[in-house]
Design a protein around this motif. Structure first.
Motif, PDB file in Angstrom:
ATOM      1  N   ASP A  52       0.850  -1.164  -0.221  1.00  0.00           N
ATOM      2  CA  ASP A  52       0.204  -0.504   0.012  1.00  0.00           C
ATOM      3  C   ASP A  52       0.825   1.288  -0.081  1.00  0.00           C
ATOM      4  O   ASP A  52       0.056   2.500  -0.191  1.00  0.00           O
ATOM      5  CB  ASP A  52      -0.995  -0.012   1.073  1.00  0.00           C
ATOM      6  CG  ASP A  52      -2.298  -0.727   1.170  1.00  0.00           C
ATOM      7  OD1 ASP A  52      -2.015  -1.746  -0.521  1.00  0.00           O
ATOM      8  OD2 ASP A  52      -2.942  -0.480   1.549  1.00  0.00           O
ATOM      9  N   LEU A  53       1.733   1.507  -0.489  1.00  0.00           N
ATOM     10  CA  LEU A  53       2.590   2.028   0.115  1.00  0.00           C
ATOM     11  C   LEU A  53       2.544   2.249  -1.417  1.00  0.00           C
ATOM     12  O   LEU A  53       2.508   4.150  -1.663  1.00  0.00           O
ATOM     13  CB  LEU A  53       4.911   2.332  -0.460  1.00  0.00           C
ATOM     14  CG  LEU A  53       5.042   2.199   1.286  1.00  0.00           C
ATOM     15  CD1 LEU A  53       6.831   1.552   1.236  1.00  0.00           C
ATOM     16  CD2 LEU A  53       5.700   3.291   1.812  1.00  0.00           C
ATOM     17  N   LEU A  54       2.217   1.610  -2.497  1.00  0.00           N
ATOM     18  CA  LEU A  54       1.296   2.639  -3.600  1.00  0.00           C
ATOM     19  C   LEU A  54       0.108   3.637  -4.293  1.00  0.00           C
ATOM     20  O   LEU A  54       0.414   3.974  -4.997  1.00  0.00           O
ATOM     21  CB  LEU A  54       1.732   1.283  -5.181  1.00  0.00           C
ATOM     22  CG  LEU A  54       2.650   0.387  -5.337  1.00  0.00           C
ATOM     23  CD1 LEU A  54       2.144  -0.807  -5.840  1.00  0.00           C
ATOM     24  CD2 LEU A  54       3.464   0.974  -6.020  1.00  0.00           C
ATOM     25  N   LEU A  55      -0.286   3.251  -2.724  1.00  0.00           N
ATOM     26  CA  LEU A  55      -1.081   4.111  -2.320  1.00  0.00           C
ATOM     27  C   LEU A  55      -1.341   5.454  -2.157  1.00  0.00           C
ATOM     28  O   LEU A  55      -1.994   6.400  -1.990  1.00  0.00           O
ATOM     29  CB  LEU A  55      -2.359   3.225  -2.226  1.00  0.00           C
ATOM     30  CG  LEU A  55      -2.709   1.994  -2.575  1.00  0.00           C
ATOM     31  CD1 LEU A  55      -4.528   1.615  -1.990  1.00  0.00           C
ATOM     32  CD2 LEU A  55      -3.244   1.985  -3.628  1.00  0.00           C
ATOM     33  N   ARG A  56      -0.157   5.753  -2.116  1.00  0.00           N
ATOM     34  CA  ARG A  56       0.372   7.183  -1.137  1.00  0.00           C
ATOM     35  C   ARG A  56       1.376   8.003  -2.810  1.00  0.00           C
ATOM     36  O   ARG A  56       2.279   7.207  -2.867  1.00  0.00           O
ATOM     37  CB  ARG A  56       1.770   6.943  -0.625  1.00  0.00           C
ATOM     38  CG  ARG A  56       1.457   6.739   0.956  1.00  0.00           C
ATOM     39  CD  ARG A  56       1.913   6.255   2.191  1.00  0.00           C
ATOM     40  NE  ARG A  56       2.754   7.573   2.372  1.00  0.00           N
ATOM     41  CZ  ARG A  56       3.454   8.350   3.244  1.00  0.00           C
ATOM     42  NH1 ARG A  56       3.638   6.679   3.726  1.00  0.00           N
ATOM     43  NH2 ARG A  56       4.570   8.819   3.789  1.00  0.00           N
ATOM     44  N   ARG A  57       0.381   9.069  -2.645  1.00  0.00           N
ATOM     45  CA  ARG A  57       0.553   9.995  -3.643  1.00  0.00           C
ATOM     46  C   ARG A  57       2.271  10.468  -3.770  1.00  0.00           C
ATOM     47  O   ARG A  57       3.405  10.524  -4.612  1.00  0.00           O
ATOM     48  CB  ARG A  57       0.077  11.564  -4.075  1.00  0.00           C
ATOM     49  CG  ARG A  57      -1.193  10.401  -4.630  1.00  0.00           C
ATOM     50  CD  ARG A  57      -2.782  11.404  -4.702  1.00  0.00           C
ATOM     51  NE  ARG A  57      -3.055  12.051  -3.360  1.00  0.00           N
ATOM     52  CZ  ARG A  57      -3.089  13.151  -2.679  1.00  0.00           C
ATOM     53  NH1 ARG A  57      -1.987  14.289  -3.340  1.00  0.00           N
ATOM     54  NH2 ARG A  57      -3.000  13.611  -1.915  1.00  0.00           N
ATOM     55  N   PRO A  80      23.430   1.341 -21.204  1.00  0.00           N
ATOM     56  CA  PRO A  80      21.992   1.809 -21.542  1.00  0.00           C
ATOM     57  C   PRO A  80      21.877   0.588 -19.845  1.00  0.00           C
ATOM     58  O   PRO A  80      22.331  -0.307 -19.602  1.00  0.00           O
ATOM     59  CB  PRO A  80      21.334   1.444 -22.582  1.00  0.00           C
ATOM     60  CG  PRO A  80      22.231   0.947 -22.842  1.00  0.00           C
ATOM     61  CD  PRO A  80      23.539   0.928 -22.527  1.00  0.00           C
ATOM     62  N   CYS A  81      20.631   0.611 -19.558  1.00  0.00           N
ATOM     63  CA  CYS A  81      19.546  -0.395 -18.108  1.00  0.00           C
ATOM     64  C   CYS A  81      19.003   0.056 -18.414  1.00  0.00           C
ATOM     65  O   CYS A  81      18.194   0.619 -18.305  1.00  0.00           O
ATOM     66  CB  CYS A  81      20.138   1.020 -17.099  1.00  0.00           C
ATOM     67  SG  CYS A  81      19.650   0.524 -14.960  1.00  0.00           S
ATOM     68  N   LEU A  82      17.813  -1.116 -17.701  1.00  0.00           N
ATOM     69  CA  LEU A  82      16.608  -1.449 -17.521  1.00  0.00           C
ATOM     70  C   LEU A  82      16.610  -2.013 -15.897  1.00  0.00           C
ATOM     71  O   LEU A  82      16.963  -2.225 -15.601  1.00  0.00           O
ATOM     72  CB  LEU A  82      16.627  -2.815 -19.293  1.00  0.00           C
ATOM     73  CG  LEU A  82      16.417  -2.992 -19.977  1.00  0.00           C
ATOM     74  CD1 LEU A  82      16.482  -4.166 -20.856  1.00  0.00           C
ATOM     75  CD2 LEU A  82      15.641  -1.965 -20.300  1.00  0.00           C
ATOM     76  N   ILE A  83      15.683  -1.204 -16.026  1.00  0.00           N
ATOM     77  CA  ILE A  83      15.259  -1.480 -14.218  1.00  0.00           C
ATOM     78  C   ILE A  83      13.680  -0.631 -14.740  1.00  0.00           C
ATOM     79  O   ILE A  83      12.635  -0.460 -15.092  1.00  0.00           O
ATOM     80  CB  ILE A  83      15.912  -0.362 -13.829  1.00  0.00           C
ATOM     81  CG1 ILE A  83      15.883   0.059 -12.646  1.00  0.00           C
ATOM     82  CG2 ILE A  83      15.545   1.639 -14.632  1.00  0.00           C
ATOM     83  CD1 ILE A  83      16.442   0.613 -11.505  1.00  0.00           C
ATOM     84  N   GLY A  84      13.357  -2.152 -13.643  1.00  0.00           N
ATOM     85  CA  GLY A  84      11.864  -1.758 -12.497  1.00  0.00           C
ATOM     86  C   GLY A  84      11.753  -0.610 -11.570  1.00  0.00           C
ATOM     87  O   GLY A  84      12.295  -0.704 -10.988  1.00  0.00           O
ATOM     88  N   ILE A  85      10.577   0.765 -12.107  1.00  0.00           N
ATOM     89  CA  ILE A  85       9.945   1.543 -11.126  1.00  0.00           C
ATOM     90  C   ILE A  85       8.591   1.342 -11.215  1.00  0.00           C
ATOM     91  O   ILE A  85       8.464   1.392 -13.025  1.00  0.00           O
ATOM     92  CB  ILE A  85      11.190   2.331 -11.748  1.00  0.00           C
ATOM     93  CG1 ILE A  85      12.267   2.771 -11.139  1.00  0.00           C
ATOM     94  CG2 ILE A  85      10.235   3.829 -10.798  1.00  0.00           C
ATOM     95  CD1 ILE A  85      12.915   3.905 -11.848  1.00  0.00           C
ATOM     96  N   PRO A  86       7.445   1.721 -10.514  1.00  0.00           N
ATOM     97  CA  PRO A  86       6.664   2.532 -10.904  1.00  0.00           C
ATOM     98  C   PRO A  86       6.425   3.314 -11.409  1.00  0.00           C
ATOM     99  O   PRO A  86       7.567   4.316 -10.787  1.00  0.00           O
ATOM    100  CB  PRO A  86       5.458   2.131  -9.652  1.00  0.00           C
ATOM    101  CG  PRO A  86       6.942   2.821  -8.208  1.00  0.00           C
ATOM    102  CD  PRO A  86       7.832   1.923  -9.033  1.00  0.00           C
ATOM    103  N   LEU A  87       5.302   4.179 -12.159  1.00  0.00           N
ATOM    104  CA  LEU A  87       5.098   4.696 -12.969  1.00  0.00           C
ATOM    105  C   LEU A  87       3.631   5.646 -12.553  1.00  0.00           C
ATOM    106  O   LEU A  87       2.596   4.494 -12.821  1.00  0.00           O
ATOM    107  CB  LEU A  87       5.446   4.626 -14.955  1.00  0.00           C
ATOM    108  CG  LEU A  87       5.356   5.911 -14.317  1.00  0.00           C
ATOM    109  CD1 LEU A  87       6.416   6.871 -14.267  1.00  0.00           C
ATOM    110  CD2 LEU A  87       5.230   5.440 -16.746  1.00  0.00           C
TER     111      LEU A  87
END
Length: 566
Positions: A52-57, A80-87
């Protein structure tokens, strides 16, 4: 013609954006020296799962700031770099970004969002519908995220039909016993079916109930493992892959011609002008089952301890196998200087338990505090007699002893800032053969998902390295020692039978009638299911513990407490 791919198998801490940023940057700089392309896991910046950190703006805004900081730093790096980050972009996506020289070259949004077991991604993310297809030094590369690759006709097939030489899959894939072998075979099939390299980048680390095992892989178009990173450890891995293997395979077996080719928007071709040596891939050995599970539990405890900033741990030693294994595991994970043991004998404690507990503590080199509880117990009983009039000895008197011990453990925890380790195992938790607010109490339960029969196997494995657990502990009948002559099997079926019934139900999904058809006594099966049901209220209040089986009694077991069905 070859391409050097660097894999950053990192252990991030959920929510520690600053610390994770520094970890990513340090690994990128190191891998940049020998790689044309650097890859990090799914949600590498946030750690997995951020829940639920993902629900915090504000959290999502900070993720964007650190993405921007990575872009700035990328100007000074050659790869170059491939990386996972929420958007967050009108909605929230589980995204993979391709970063190069201060630019977001492209992004991919995860398509298949798992919503089963421990996974809850549809709660947070919107399904993506875009693709990320690019080239580095003439190698065509497609990107997917974790669950996507489990679908044979998914995005990997689309990339292959468009001419991909390499599929990079970013992952935060939780561990359980037996999963790796299945996953390895699945990934080999994806490489063979699509006649391309599969680069499987996994996260590592303990996060509350979950363990991520690492073991990032590179698989050739022939379905052979040509690189495997370390298990349950951070690792930086570089391997050189050759385009000729993809070309030769597709010429000799032109299976992909028979399917319609896919037209995918090609994001960009990147040319990396630097001379790099050819790297043969390292293939680290897989451990045997007992070692693998022990290493998993060790990592889970270590990460829970350090990521939450504890000073030390304390546990109750009883002279039994569960507390013995928990103590050894704690010493192995944290070091003996971080571990303190409390022995709280009563009038029912056997001479053997006195001797075995002291011998174990001596072998481990940990302090053992002895606080007899007999006087405290009788003080309680006298007060109960005077105020309530109860004099007989019942199960309530047995559980009272366990709760006295828990009080003493939590007193020292409170006073000295120590994490209390519960020593309960899965067999006890499943059947409720554990005292709520007593021996099941704790801040973390390392054996929570370990059946009793497996406890013995793990202890035997650990003693094969160094026989610190006294042999007599293995041989004596399990007992809570809360009344004279007590044995676990007075209350429970033999553990060999109990654990098998539990496995058939929890991990294979068999019904009671189907288990009975396997040859188990009807009365015993119904009794186990009844105990499992009425103990649910206890488990809802149990401490966290690491998941090591297909279905643990935690996130992926969601039974109602108020329940009229067997």
């Amino acid at each position: 013609m070859y391409l050097n791919i660097g894999i950053g198998q990192i252990n991030p801490k959920v929510g520690d954006l600053s610390g994770n940023f520094e970890k990513i940057l340090k690994a990128w700089k190191e891998l940049d020296k020998s790689s044309h392309l650097v890859c990090f896991p799914e949600l590498a910046l946030t750690g997995y799962p951020p829940e639920d950190l993902l629900l915090r703006r504000d959290f999502l805004s900070d993720c964007k700031k650190y993405l921007d900081n990575l872009l700035k730093k990328s100007k000074d790096l050659t790869s170059p770099c491939l990386i996972g980050i929420p958007l967050y972009k009108g909605d929230l996506y589980n995204a993979a970004f391709l970063l190069y020289k201060g630019e977001i070259v492209g992004a991919y949004y995860k398509r298949y969002l798992p919503q089963y077991g421990v996974f809850d991604e549809k709660r947070y993310f919107k399904k993506g519908d875009n693709l990320l297809f690019f080239a580095v030094n003439g190698f065509n590369i497609g990107v997917s995220i974790c669950e996507d690759i489990w679908y044979p006709s998914g995005v990997e097939r689309i990339y292959a039909l468009a001419g991909a030489d390499v599929i990079v899959s970013l992952n935060a894939s939780p561990y359980h016993k037996g999963k790796y072998e299945f996953k390895e075979n699945l990934l080999k099939a994806r490489a063979e079916d699509n006649q391309c390299y599969v680069v499987y980048v996994n996260m590592v680390g303990g996060q509350d109930e979950l363990i991520l095992d690492g073991r990032s892989l590179v698989i050739s178009p022939e379905g052979k493992i040509i690189a495997r990173a370390k298990v349950f450890e951070e690792d930086l891995l570089v391997i050189s892959i050759e385009k000729k293997k993809v070309c030769s395979g597709r010429l000799l077996e032109p299976r992909l011609r028979e399917e319609s080719s896919s037209e995918i928007p090609f994001v960009k071709g990147i040319g990396i002008k630097k001379e790099l040596p050819f790297f043969e891939g390292k293939v680290f050995k897989n451990p045997e089952e007992e070692e693998e599970i022990y290493l998993a539990l060790k990592l889970a405890l270590k990460d829970y301890f350090y990521k939450n900033g504890f000073k030390g741990v304390i546990l109750g030693l009883s002279g039994g196998i569960d507390s013995s294994l928990t103590a050894v595991l704690a010493v192995d994970a944290l070091g003996k200087e971080k571990v303190k043991a409390l022995f709280m004998p009563s009038e029912f404690t056997s001479r053997e338990s006195f001797e075995d507990t002291r011998e174990l503590a001596k072998n481990l080199g940990i302090p053992l505090i002895e606080i007899p509880i007999t006087e405290i117990f009788h003080s309680y009983r006298e007060t109960i007699k005077k105020t309530l009039g109860f004099e007989d000895f019942t199960v309530a008197e047995e559980n009272l002893q366990a709760r006295i011990r828990a009080n003493l453990l939590f007193y020292l925890s409170n006073r000295e800032g120590l994490l209390v380790l519960s020593t309960s195992n899965k067999s006890e938790s499943a059947t409720g053969y554990t005292t709520i607010y007593g021996d099941m109490a704790g801040g973390f339960a390392p054996l929570k998902d370990v059946y009793k029969t497996l406890v013995y196997r793990l202890a035997r494995y650990r003693n094969s390295l160094d026989p610190v657990i006294p042999e007599r502990i293995f041989k004596k009948a399990p007992s809570a020692e809360l009344r004279p002559g007590q044995r676990d099997e007075d209350t429970l079926p033999p553990y060999e039978i109990l654990d098998e019934i539990l496995k058939l139900y929890l991990e294979e999904g068999l019904t009671p009638s189907e288990i009975i058809e396997r040859g188990f006594e009807e009365k015993t099966v119904n009794r186990v299911f009844h105990m499992l049901k009425i103990a649910e209220y206890k488990r809802k209040q149990a401490p966290l513990g690491p998941k090591i089986t297909r279905r643990a009694l935690g996130k992926d077991y969601r039974m109602p407490v108020t329940n009229g069905y067997l």
